[in-house]
Design a protein around this motif. Structure first.
Motif, PDB file in Angstrom:
ATOM      1  N   GLY A   1      -0.685  76.508  45.390  1.00  0.00           N
ATOM      2  CA  GLY A   1       0.068  75.474  44.679  1.00  0.00           C
ATOM      3  C   GLY A   1       1.423  75.979  44.236  1.00  0.00           C
ATOM      4  N   ARG A   2       1.424  77.225  43.688  1.00  0.00           N
ATOM      5  CA  ARG A   2       2.711  77.803  43.269  1.00  0.00           C
ATOM      6  C   ARG A   2       3.623  78.017  44.476  1.00  0.00           C
ATOM      7  NH1 ARG A   2      -0.755  80.885  39.937  1.00  0.00           N
ATOM      8  NH2 ARG A   2      -0.635  82.640  41.412  1.00  0.00           N
ATOM      9  N   TYR A   3       3.040  78.529  45.567  1.00  0.00           N
ATOM     10  CA  TYR A   3       3.814  78.819  46.782  1.00  0.00           C
ATOM     11  C   TYR A   3       4.411  77.530  47.360  1.00  0.00           C
ATOM     12  CZ  TYR A   3       4.755  81.183  51.263  1.00  0.00           C
ATOM     13  OH  TYR A   3       5.344  81.722  52.374  1.00  0.00           O
ATOM     14  N   ARG A   4       3.543  76.486  47.436  1.00  0.00           N
ATOM     15  CA  ARG A   4       4.009  75.200  47.977  1.00  0.00           C
ATOM     16  C   ARG A   4       5.057  74.581  47.059  1.00  0.00           C
ATOM     17  NH1 ARG A   4      -0.616  73.385  48.989  1.00  0.00           N
ATOM     18  NH2 ARG A   4      -0.962  72.449  46.933  1.00  0.00           N
ATOM     19  N   GLY A   5       4.793  74.653  45.734  1.00  0.00           N
ATOM     20  CA  GLY A   5       5.743  74.092  44.781  1.00  0.00           C
ATOM     21  C   GLY A   5       7.085  74.782  44.833  1.00  0.00           C
ATOM     22  N   LEU A   6       7.058  76.118  45.046  1.00  0.00           N
ATOM     23  CA  LEU A   6       8.316  76.862  45.158  1.00  0.00           C
ATOM     24  C   LEU A   6       9.152  76.344  46.312  1.00  0.00           C
ATOM     25  CD1 LEU A   6      10.161  79.284  44.436  1.00  0.00           C
ATOM     26  CD2 LEU A   6       8.736  80.681  45.972  1.00  0.00           C
ATOM     27  N   HIS A   7       8.514  76.189  47.483  1.00  0.00           N
ATOM     28  CA  HIS A   7       9.269  75.737  48.660  1.00  0.00           C
ATOM     29  C   HIS A   7       9.670  74.263  48.548  1.00  0.00           C
ATOM     30  CE1 HIS A   7       9.204  79.266  51.269  1.00  0.00           C
ATOM     31  NE2 HIS A   7       8.009  79.543  50.758  1.00  0.00           N
ATOM     32  N   GLU A   8       8.797  73.424  48.002  1.00  0.00           N
ATOM     33  CA  GLU A   8       9.164  72.019  47.826  1.00  0.00           C
ATOM     34  C   GLU A   8      10.314  71.881  46.834  1.00  0.00           C
ATOM     35  OE1 GLU A   8       5.534  70.182  46.698  1.00  0.00           O
ATOM     36  OE2 GLU A   8       4.804  69.952  48.771  1.00  0.00           O
ATOM     37  N   GLY A   9      10.313  72.721  45.798  1.00  0.00           N
ATOM     38  CA  GLY A   9      11.416  72.717  44.843  1.00  0.00           C
ATOM     39  C   GLY A   9      12.727  73.123  45.489  1.00  0.00           C
ATOM     40  N   ARG A  10      12.635  74.133  46.369  1.00  0.00           N
ATOM     41  CA  ARG A  10      13.846  74.555  47.083  1.00  0.00           C
ATOM     42  C   ARG A  10      14.373  73.440  47.989  1.00  0.00           C
ATOM     43  NH1 ARG A  10      12.057  80.706  48.931  1.00  0.00           N
ATOM     44  NH2 ARG A  10      12.467  81.713  46.907  1.00  0.00           N
ATOM     45  N   VAL A  11      13.462  72.715  48.658  1.00  0.00           N
ATOM     46  CA  VAL A  11      13.882  71.598  49.519  1.00  0.00           C
ATOM     47  C   VAL A  11      14.553  70.515  48.681  1.00  0.00           C
ATOM     48  CG1 VAL A  11      13.061  69.700  50.966  1.00  0.00           C
ATOM     49  CG2 VAL A  11      12.202  72.016  51.334  1.00  0.00           C
ATOM     50  N   GLU A  12      13.953  70.165  47.535  1.00  0.00           N
ATOM     51  CA  GLU A  12      14.522  69.131  46.690  1.00  0.00           C
ATOM     52  C   GLU A  12      15.896  69.554  46.156  1.00  0.00           C
ATOM     53  OE1 GLU A  12      15.126  65.624  44.893  1.00  0.00           O
ATOM     54  OE2 GLU A  12      13.504  66.145  46.293  1.00  0.00           O
ATOM     55  N   ALA A  13      16.036  70.823  45.751  1.00  0.00           N
ATOM     56  CA  ALA A  13      17.335  71.311  45.269  1.00  0.00           C
ATOM     57  C   ALA A  13      18.366  71.273  46.384  1.00  0.00           C
ATOM     58  CB  ALA A  13      17.181  72.734  44.729  1.00  0.00           C
ATOM     59  N   ALA A  14      17.942  71.658  47.616  1.00  0.00           N
ATOM     60  CA  ALA A  14      18.866  71.626  48.759  1.00  0.00           C
ATOM     61  C   ALA A  14      19.272  70.198  49.075  1.00  0.00           C
ATOM     62  CB  ALA A  14      18.211  72.276  49.978  1.00  0.00           C
ATOM     63  N   ARG A  15      18.317  69.244  48.947  1.00  0.00           N
ATOM     64  CA  ARG A  15      18.642  67.845  49.202  1.00  0.00           C
ATOM     65  C   ARG A  15      19.649  67.331  48.181  1.00  0.00           C
ATOM     66  NH1 ARG A  15      13.909  65.966  48.944  1.00  0.00           N
ATOM     67  NH2 ARG A  15      13.413  65.857  51.170  1.00  0.00           N
ATOM     68  N   GLU A  16      19.479  67.684  46.927  1.00  0.00           N
ATOM     69  CA  GLU A  16      20.424  67.260  45.886  1.00  0.00           C
ATOM     70  C   GLU A  16      21.802  67.845  46.131  1.00  0.00           C
ATOM     71  OE1 GLU A  16      18.737  68.329  42.177  1.00  0.00           O
ATOM     72  OE2 GLU A  16      17.160  66.789  42.228  1.00  0.00           O
ATOM     73  N   ARG A  17      21.861  69.119  46.553  1.00  0.00           N
ATOM     74  CA  ARG A  17      23.164  69.723  46.860  1.00  0.00           C
ATOM     75  C   ARG A  17      23.818  69.018  48.037  1.00  0.00           C
ATOM     76  NH1 ARG A  17      20.230  74.525  46.030  1.00  0.00           N
ATOM     77  NH2 ARG A  17      20.140  74.925  48.292  1.00  0.00           N
ATOM     78  N   ALA A  18      23.025  68.670  49.054  1.00  0.00           N
ATOM     79  CA  ALA A  18      23.564  67.984  50.231  1.00  0.00           C
ATOM     80  C   ALA A  18      24.084  66.599  49.855  1.00  0.00           C
ATOM     81  CB  ALA A  18      22.503  67.878  51.329  1.00  0.00           C
ATOM     82  N   ASP A  19      23.310  65.868  49.018  1.00  0.00           N
ATOM     83  CA  ASP A  19      23.750  64.534  48.595  1.00  0.00           C
ATOM     84  C   ASP A  19      25.053  64.628  47.793  1.00  0.00           C
ATOM     85  OD1 ASP A  19      21.597  63.386  49.813  1.00  0.00           O
ATOM     86  OD2 ASP A  19      20.396  63.181  47.977  1.00  0.00           O
ATOM     87  N   ALA A  20      25.116  65.611  46.890  1.00  0.00           N
ATOM     88  CA  ALA A  20      26.324  65.780  46.078  1.00  0.00           C
ATOM     89  C   ALA A  20      27.519  66.148  46.939  1.00  0.00           C
ATOM     90  CB  ALA A  20      26.092  66.848  45.012  1.00  0.00           C
ATOM     91  N   ALA A  21      27.299  66.993  47.951  1.00  0.00           N
ATOM     92  CA  ALA A  21      28.391  67.381  48.847  1.00  0.00           C
ATOM     93  C   ALA A  21      28.857  66.187  49.672  1.00  0.00           C
ATOM     94  CB  ALA A  21      27.939  68.521  49.761  1.00  0.00           C
ATOM     95  N   GLU A  22      27.914  65.379  50.177  1.00  0.00           N
ATOM     96  CA  GLU A  22      28.277  64.188  50.953  1.00  0.00           C
ATOM     97  C   GLU A  22      29.046  63.190  50.101  1.00  0.00           C
ATOM     98  OE1 GLU A  22      28.122  63.256  54.030  1.00  0.00           O
ATOM     99  OE2 GLU A  22      27.186  65.078  54.795  1.00  0.00           O
ATOM    100  N   GLU A  23      28.686  63.114  48.823  1.00  0.00           N
ATOM    101  CA  GLU A  23      29.351  62.175  47.921  1.00  0.00           C
ATOM    102  C   GLU A  23      30.835  62.487  47.801  1.00  0.00           C
ATOM    103  OE1 GLU A  23      29.785  59.007  45.390  1.00  0.00           O
ATOM    104  OE2 GLU A  23      27.925  59.577  46.393  1.00  0.00           O
ATOM    105  N   ARG A  24      31.189  63.761  47.904  1.00  0.00           N
ATOM    106  CA  ARG A  24      32.597  64.143  47.759  1.00  0.00           C
ATOM    107  C   ARG A  24      33.407  63.896  49.024  1.00  0.00           C
ATOM    108  NH1 ARG A  24      30.036  68.476  45.060  1.00  0.00           N
ATOM    109  NH2 ARG A  24      30.292  69.866  46.853  1.00  0.00           N
ATOM    110  N   VAL A  25      32.747  63.620  50.139  1.00  0.00           N
ATOM    111  CA  VAL A  25      33.455  63.354  51.394  1.00  0.00           C
ATOM    112  C   VAL A  25      33.712  61.860  51.505  1.00  0.00           C
ATOM    113  CG1 VAL A  25      33.383  63.529  53.903  1.00  0.00           C
ATOM    114  CG2 VAL A  25      32.368  65.332  52.497  1.00  0.00           C
ATOM    115  N   ARG A  26      34.955  61.492  51.692  1.00  0.00           N
ATOM    116  CA  ARG A  26      35.335  60.084  51.761  1.00  0.00           C
ATOM    117  C   ARG A  26      35.500  59.674  53.218  1.00  0.00           C
ATOM    118  NH1 ARG A  26      40.170  60.263  47.214  1.00  0.00           N
ATOM    119  NH2 ARG A  26      39.096  61.632  45.757  1.00  0.00           N
ATOM    120  N   GLU A  27      34.551  58.917  53.715  1.00  0.00           N
ATOM    121  CA  GLU A  27      34.627  58.448  55.089  1.00  0.00           C
ATOM    122  C   GLU A  27      35.051  56.981  55.097  1.00  0.00           C
ATOM    123  OE1 GLU A  27      34.498  60.363  57.523  1.00  0.00           O
ATOM    124  OE2 GLU A  27      33.571  62.144  56.653  1.00  0.00           O
ATOM    125  N   GLU A  28      35.886  56.614  56.038  1.00  0.00           N
ATOM    126  CA  GLU A  28      36.365  55.240  56.143  1.00  0.00           C
ATOM    127  C   GLU A  28      35.793  54.590  57.399  1.00  0.00           C
ATOM    128  OE1 GLU A  28      40.543  55.423  56.225  1.00  0.00           O
ATOM    129  OE2 GLU A  28      40.715  56.400  54.279  1.00  0.00           O
TER     130      GLU A  28
END
Length: 537
Positions: A298-325
């Motif tokens: 559970g700890r091992y799975r939670g560690l990796h799932e937490g890393r995925v969620e943090a990476a997803r949040e960083r990706a969303d935040a980075a995409e938010e700063r890119v202005r596409e037309e």
């Protein structure tokens, strides 16, 4: 010194659409530019600062009198120049007093403004309208002259804070020079919302207004004029694109690690289950190991799932700063006009208003023509003669194909009570819903945006919706008449307009003072409108 301040400024439209959310702003004396995508809330912010709208939450504080020039002037055919300056009632009271009136109401109307006529003439002269009589009806004043007239009225009130919303709309070269001079010499606080790159170059700083994916409004300031702003934003965008690429790679890696972690845990469980089945260890010990393994897994799975969620949040935040037309791509085969077909003809036309010499013009096939000339010469009146709305003083105007007109006021096309999609259905009742929605998406109205009431649209959004309805209308227009179509559009909006018109295969007659826009249109010819020669006495 802060002369203008807002705190937690929030406004939501009646349909639930956020206009501005939690905006904090503090400005001192100087020239401040305001830019941002159409619909992000620039005009709404200026209306809130001017007191024309009341915020849902938050506060506005301004030191001194506010002068406000709105984006849309609207039709005012019955009013006079004096009324547009805001001094019509004062002048009428002065005239009554000079005629012998002793009414208290007349003296109250004049107040301390006994020299208002002289000050009005000086204010008109400052913007290049010294020749305008105060009793002239506004119906005889061109769009560009009306913009300058309203500016003169704002200046006449001697404000400390000047708010200008797209003030270069409809102005010719001379008018833009006058406006630029007013901006350059302004001694107090000036806040300007504009897409005019030359005018924005005069700013001390420029604020970029944005709305993030959560609906929160942000305003970020950059020192210097337009070229400095563009350079700074491009540097930011390059960094944002690199950050988005890196964040996306991190997310992919963390997802691979999560899959591998799940495979490892599954392997461990199979080994433990096999050992228990084969009774290699006592049952109590096996049970203890299983419980320990589950907690560890559970700890091992939670560690990796937490890393995925943090990476997803960083990706969303980075995409938010890119202005596409989004680009506009349309297929409008019904607008195609044969090369040799006569589309329209003007013969010795002298329009109802203006000082235009008799005009002869024949338009054939999918020609793209610009009518050019100074404010007041009669360009708009020529277009209105072509549509039959305003009969000419002399000569004739004939159109031989289906046509549509985009006028300066954007009136008569959109029903404000209807949604964008509803307006499109009204002009194209034979179109399938899927086709209609897909076409609106190409004009930037995707999904729920197409269901917004037209009354809630910004100036630039309203223009895009109007243009969509014009091009999608039945019968399809084979002649498009455009009067100052870049008014209210931001830089990205002008680019989208050029893209839409590139897909249009009919004939085009455009009136515009936006030189960069005319260059981008790939015109077949320009027709300079010449003034009527002086009449001999």
């Amino acid at each position: 010194m802060t002369a203008l301040h807002t705190s937690d400024l929030t406004l939501t439209w009646p349909d639930g659409t956020p206009a501005l959310t939690g905006l904090d702003l503090g400005l001192g004396p100087g020239r401040h530019g305001l830019v941002g995508d159409n619909g992000v809330g620039k005009s709404t912010l200026l209306r809130l600062l001017a007191g024309e709208l009341a915020p849902e939450r938050g506060s506005v504080s301004v030191d001194g009198r506010v002068g406000y020039l709105p984006q849309a002037l609207g039709p005012e055919p019955a009013r006079t120049v004096a009324d547009a300056l805001g001094i019509g009632s004062t002048l009428r009271a002065l005239a009554a007093i000079e005629a012998g009136s002793v009414e208290v109401a007349d003296f109250d109307a004049v107040g301390e403004d006994w020299d208002v006529a002289e000050r009005a003439e000086a204010s008109l002269g400052r913007v290049g309208l010294g020749r305008l009589e105060l009793d002239r009806p506004l119906g005889a004043v061109s769009g560009g002259e009306r913009t300058l007239l309203r500016l003169a009225g704002v200046l006449l009130a001697r404000p400390a804070v000047l708010l200008l919303d797209e003030p270069s709309n409809n102005l010719d070269g001379a008018g833009r020079q006058r406006l630029t001079q007013v901006v350059r010499e302004w001694p107090g606080l000036l806040l300007l919302s504009s897409h005019d790159r030359v005018l924005l170059e005069e700013m001390d700083d420029i604020g970029g207004l944005r709305r993030d994916r959560l609906g929160t409004t942000t305003l970020e300031w950059y020192g210097g004029g337009w070229s400095s702003y563009v350079a700074a934003v491009e540097t930011e965008q390059e960094a944002a694109r690199q950050a988005a690429t890196t964040a996306a790679a991190d997310l992919r890696r963390e997802r691979r690690d999560l899959v591998q972690a799940r495979a490892t845990l599954a392997g461990r469980k199979r080994t433990a289950d096999k050992a228990e089945r084969e009774k290699r260890v006592p049952k109590i010990i096996a049970h203890g190991r299983r419980m320990q393994a589950q907690e560890s897994a559970g700890r091992y799975r939670g560690l990796h799932e937490g890393r995925v969620e943090a990476a997803r949040e960083r990706a969303d935040a980075a995409e938010e700063r890119v202005r596409e037309e989004a680009e506009i791509h349309l297929d409008l085969p019904a607008t195609r006009v044969p090369e040799r077909r006569e589309v329209a003809q003007l013969q010795a036309l002298v329009p109802a208003y203006g000082d235009l010499a008799p005009l002869d013009l024949v338009l054939r096939g999918p020609e793209r023509v610009a009518l050019t000339g100074p404010n007041g010469i009669g360009k708009t009146s020529v277009l209105r003669a072509l549509t039959g709305e305003l009969p000419p003083r002399s000569g004739s105007a004939r159109v031989h194909v289906p046509w549509r007109m985009l006028d300066q006021t954007r009136s008569g096309v959109l029903d404000p009570a209807q949604s964008v999609a509803g307006n499109a259905r009204a002009v194209a009742p034979g179109s399938e819903e899927e086709h209609l929605r897909g076409s609106l998406a190409r004009f930037g109205f995707r999904g729920r945006l197409a269901d917004r009431p037209a009354a809630t649209l910004s100036g630039g959004e309203r223009l895009r919706a109007t243009l969509a309805c014009l091009l999608l209308a039945e019968p399809a227009p084979q002649l498009l008449l455009l009067d100052e179509p870049t008014n209210d559009l931001d830089v990205a909006g002008v680019r989208r307009l050029v893209e839409a018109l590139a897909a249009y295969e009919g004939a085009l007659v455009v009136v515009s003072h936006d030189e960069a826009f005319l260059e981008d249109l790939d015109l077949d010819r320009r027709v300079p409108l010449l003034p009527h020669p002086p009449r001999r006495s």
